[in-house]
Scaffold this active site. Sequence first.
Site, PDB file in Angstrom:
ATOM      1  N   GLY A 140       0.841  -1.185   0.000  1.00  0.00           N
ATOM      2  CA  GLY A 140       0.000   0.000   0.000  1.00  0.00           C
ATOM      3  C   GLY A 140       0.878   1.238   0.000  1.00  0.00           C
ATOM      4  O   GLY A 140       2.031   1.201  -0.414  1.00  0.00           O
ATOM      5  N   SER A 149      -0.043   4.385  -1.327  1.00  0.00           N
ATOM      6  CA  SER A 149      -0.331   5.385  -2.354  1.00  0.00           C
ATOM      7  C   SER A 149      -0.883   6.669  -1.750  1.00  0.00           C
ATOM      8  O   SER A 149      -0.848   7.727  -2.384  1.00  0.00           O
ATOM      9  CB  SER A 149      -1.342   4.842  -3.373  1.00  0.00           C
ATOM     10  N   LYS A 200      -1.702  -1.550  -5.744  1.00  0.00           N
ATOM     11  CA  LYS A 200      -2.470  -1.847  -6.957  1.00  0.00           C
ATOM     12  C   LYS A 200      -2.832  -0.601  -7.745  1.00  0.00           C
ATOM     13  O   LYS A 200      -3.118  -0.690  -8.932  1.00  0.00           O
ATOM     14  CB  LYS A 200      -3.766  -2.575  -6.596  1.00  0.00           C
ATOM     15  N   ASP A 226      -0.218  -6.677  -6.352  1.00  0.00           N
ATOM     16  CA  ASP A 226      -1.293  -7.035  -5.432  1.00  0.00           C
ATOM     17  C   ASP A 226      -0.708  -7.917  -4.330  1.00  0.00           C
ATOM     18  O   ASP A 226      -0.160  -8.994  -4.613  1.00  0.00           O
ATOM     19  CB  ASP A 226      -2.393  -7.772  -6.192  1.00  0.00           C
ATOM     20  N   TYR A 235     -14.284  -7.821  10.039  1.00  0.00           N
ATOM     21  CA  TYR A 235     -13.154  -6.891  10.042  1.00  0.00           C
ATOM     22  C   TYR A 235     -12.260  -7.123  11.258  1.00  0.00           C
ATOM     23  O   TYR A 235     -11.025  -7.092  11.143  1.00  0.00           O
ATOM     24  CB  TYR A 235     -13.666  -5.455  10.032  1.00  0.00           C
ATOM     25  N   LYS A 276      -8.229  -7.811  11.085  1.00  0.00           N
ATOM     26  CA  LYS A 276      -7.205  -6.962  11.701  1.00  0.00           C
ATOM     27  C   LYS A 276      -6.454  -7.717  12.791  1.00  0.00           C
ATOM     28  O   LYS A 276      -5.232  -7.572  12.924  1.00  0.00           O
ATOM     29  CB  LYS A 276      -7.830  -5.697  12.272  1.00  0.00           C
TER      30      LYS A 276
END
Length: 286
Positions: free
Chosen positions: A25, A27, A50, A82, A176, A180
Site C-alpha cells: 500500500g 499510495s 495496486k 497485489d 473486520y 485486523k
Amino acid sequence: MSESTRTAIAANAKPLKGKTILMSGGSRGIGLAIALRAAADGANVAIMAKTATAQVNLEGTVFTAAQEITAAGGQSLAIVGDVRNDEDVIAAVTQTQERFGGIDVVVNNASAIDLSKTEEVSMKKYDLMMDINVRGTFLLSKMALPHLRASENGHILTLSPPLNLAPQWAGRHLAYTMAKYGMSMTTLGLAEELRDTGIGVNSLWPATLIDTAAIRNMPHGAQMASAARSARIVADAAHAILTSDARACSGNFFTDEEVLAAAGVSDFSGYSMGAAEADLVPDIFL
C-alpha cells in the site's frame, strides 16, 4: 524506547538515511505519510500497491507516491502489484533487493475495511479482507525475511491494533475484527519466532481517528475527519520505532501516543485537524 535509543537518534539527525523500506500500500494516507517521513531522512522507499491510475474519490497512485517520496528527499521505487498474489510479492521483494541492494524494513500497511455486521457482509468482501490483511501481511513478511536477516537493524512494522479481546470489538464488526487481529497475530507470532534473529517485529495503531480518504468517504466523513488527527502522528511514531534497536524493541503493540510520549513528546495538539484534544474521537479496538 530506551534512553540510549533516544540519544542515538538525537546524535543522528537522519537515522534512516540509506536504509531501504518495502511497504505494501502507501499510495495515500497513513502509508504515504510514513513513507514521506522516512524519505525526509534520505531513505529508499519501495511502494507496492495496486493503484496504477487515479480513482474516483481516492487521490494518489503508486506513481504519484513515488514522486512525492523523491521530492521529500528519498529514493523511490514504484511497484504495481497485489499483496494477495504470490508472484507479485516475490517480484516486489526481488525488485527492491536489486534496486537498493537489500531490505531493512517491511511495513505492512495494505488493508481492506468493511464494518458490516455478519448478516450484511458479503463473502467476497470477507475474503478480500482476509486475503489482504492477514495473508498479505504474512506473505510479505515471509518473503522478505532472508533480506531482513542480513540487515544490521531489520524491522517489520504492521499497522494493526492491540489484541484486545473485549467481546465488543468482535460483536461490532466480526469479519473486520478477525482480519485486523489476524495481522496482529502475525506480529505476536513472528516476534517470538524471530526473537533470536535480531529482527524487530511490532504493530502500531492510532490512538484517535486519523484523517484519511477512507474516513472522508464514509457517511459523515468530513465531520469525522474534523475530530481526527493528521497521519503525521502515525508517521512520526513509526519513524521512532524503525530507528530503535530492533533487538530491544520487538513484540509490542504500540499506539502512536505511547511511542511519542516515550520519545519525550507531551503536546499532541499540533496533530489535530481542528478539534480540541478532549473532542478527538478514539480509534476502534482501544
